[in-house]
Design an enzyme around this catalytic site. Sequence first.
Site, PDB file in Angstrom:
ATOM      1  N   GLU A 131      30.660  45.807  39.767  1.00 54.05           N
ATOM      2  CA  GLU A 131      30.232  44.407  39.676  1.00 54.05           C
ATOM      3  C   GLU A 131      29.974  43.795  41.046  1.00 54.05           C
ATOM      4  OE1 GLU A 131      32.420  42.873  35.569  1.00 54.05           O
ATOM      5  OE2 GLU A 131      33.138  42.144  37.496  1.00 54.05           O
ATOM      6  N   LYS A 133      30.443  41.296  43.815  1.00 51.23           N
ATOM      7  CA  LYS A 133      31.571  40.435  44.217  1.00 51.23           C
ATOM      8  C   LYS A 133      31.006  39.192  44.898  1.00 51.23           C
ATOM      9  CE  LYS A 133      36.134  40.530  46.322  1.00 51.23           C
ATOM     10  NZ  LYS A 133      36.087  39.130  46.759  1.00 51.23           N
ATOM     11  N   ARG A 138      37.320  31.554  42.358  1.00 52.38           N
ATOM     12  CA  ARG A 138      37.703  32.122  41.061  1.00 52.38           C
ATOM     13  C   ARG A 138      38.063  30.997  40.098  1.00 52.38           C
ATOM     14  NH1 ARG A 138      40.681  37.190  40.356  1.00 52.38           N
ATOM     15  NH2 ARG A 138      40.773  37.615  38.125  1.00 52.38           N
ATOM     16  N   ARG A 153      42.637  29.934  41.329  1.00 50.73           N
ATOM     17  CA  ARG A 153      43.408  31.183  41.455  1.00 50.73           C
ATOM     18  C   ARG A 153      44.903  30.916  41.532  1.00 50.73           C
ATOM     19  NH1 ARG A 153      43.205  35.974  45.836  1.00 50.73           N
ATOM     20  NH2 ARG A 153      45.389  35.503  45.966  1.00 50.73           N
ATOM     21  N   GLU A 183      33.413  33.559  38.728  1.00 48.48           N
ATOM     22  CA  GLU A 183      33.393  33.061  40.101  1.00 48.48           C
ATOM     23  C   GLU A 183      32.339  31.961  40.185  1.00 48.48           C
ATOM     24  OE1 GLU A 183      35.495  34.575  42.326  1.00 48.48           O
ATOM     25  OE2 GLU A 183      34.749  33.976  44.308  1.00 48.48           O
ATOM     26  N   PHE A 222      32.911  37.242  34.337  1.00 49.35           N
ATOM     27  CA  PHE A 222      33.154  38.688  34.331  1.00 49.35           C
ATOM     28  C   PHE A 222      34.293  39.134  33.415  1.00 49.35           C
ATOM     29  CE2 PHE A 222      35.007  36.954  38.318  1.00 49.35           C
ATOM     30  CZ  PHE A 222      36.352  37.109  38.017  1.00 49.35           C
TER      31      PHE A 222
END
Length: 457
Positions: A131, A133, A138, A153, A183, A222
């Site tokens: 994936e 990044k 997050r 996060r 994200e 994701f």
Amino acid sequence: MHKIAAASGIGSQEVKINILSELLKKATKLEARYIARIVSGRIRLGLGDKTILDSLSIAKTGSKEHRKELDEAYHVCPDVGNIAEVYLNRGLKGLEKIDVQLNRPVQMMLCQRVARISEAKEKLGLPVAVEFKYDGERIQAHKKGNDIKLYSRRLDDITGQFPDVVEQIKKNIKAKTVIIEGEAVAVGSKGNLLPFQKLMQRKRKHKIEEYVRKIPVCLFLFDLLYLNGKSFIHMPYFQRHNALKKIVKETNNIRIASRTICRTVDCIEQFFENIVKKGGEGVVIKSLSKDSFYEAGKRGWNWIKWKPEYAKGLRDTFDLVVVGAFFGRGRRAGTYGALLCAAYNKVKDRFETFCKLGSGFTDKQLKELPEKFKRFVVKTKPARVLIEKEMKPDVFFVPEIVVEVTGAEITKSPNHTCAKEKGQGLALRFPRFLRYRDKKPEDATCVKEILRMFKKK
DNA sequence: CTTGTCTGCCCC
DNA sequence: ATTCTGC
DNA sequence: GCAGAATGGGCAGACAAG
């Protein structure tokens, strides 16, 4: 201390100061020391939440035998007080009943790191999912009908920061109740990805709507942890991902994170190169095995991150001149906590700061810092050193010692003077010490070179 | 009103 | 974020 | 390998001082 915390508004600082000074007057020497540490937030016990879980187990059983169960409950319900109450009153039976719950954030799964990309294959086997990044923030989103909550996060409620993301989820996630993760990244008018610094301007309390328009965001999803009343964290990754794909209607502001499936290491490398070209931070390589569960609160081997800077020998390093230092705190008391490092400007014959450096030293190297730099300490800034006025090192050094430093990337900086133009300098993100270099300060990495590297990006 | 300084269970 | 260290 | 504690760049906010 409650009174200190509660004081706010005009004159509050003075109120706080007065209460504290009264408290310190009444205290003994030792008490004063600890009061000072508590208020300054610098008290360190060497004991965190995880160790409290150990102590809970020992309190009940005399050993750490229930630590695993306590851990699992804690990852899904990150509140030690709550865990302690349930465990001490109802034991393991009580802990078992703690499950993923809407509007209670789950501790986020993190990535492991490797030194070589081929190690990912050794750990995960093949095929794997690879994936993109993204360099953003997050977000774990909880949807309960039209009630949407967003968590950071560190599990703070950040719903108020992103009304646009809330709207996207409301409109384009087709599920009654769901927990999804992604994200958030700042995007330009053509959908191009913008640097992390842009996104950070969205981390505000005022003028939120104005900045929603000014700095649009895209949420790259994701993972899925929960759907229509059912926890998905003990399901394999591909199953969670399939469920996610089914419920997302993609738009310019909400998407599934770009990814591919790879059957060879070459394929991983190719995808990675491609992503770096597109301005990505790197890739996350994910296991496709049957036990690739969502490991809440862990840095597990089901996810491995890979960034260009991890490749030893390939990464860019800088030879920087140490021009100042900051006193250390806590376990670094009595030595320096960080060094102020500069690049050399050949044209103007001066040293321009590029980063502070406080990571990568061994304890031995740290301890030896004051002795090593003793000869070069000066009280005022040497003439050939250019420093922002906001940057105030505790000591200055005559430019002499050169260190080799690595980092993630070069960013625009308001705090450093390297290649400064129109009030903007350059700085190194995530700097860390590698070794001392035996060279003259004038042979350090020059400003021009850093500027060239920055522009190449 | 502007400027300076410091803080954040901050984000990375 | 990265890094080091005691267990 | 975990848990903890050092440290980085940089953003907006909250005050104090001018």
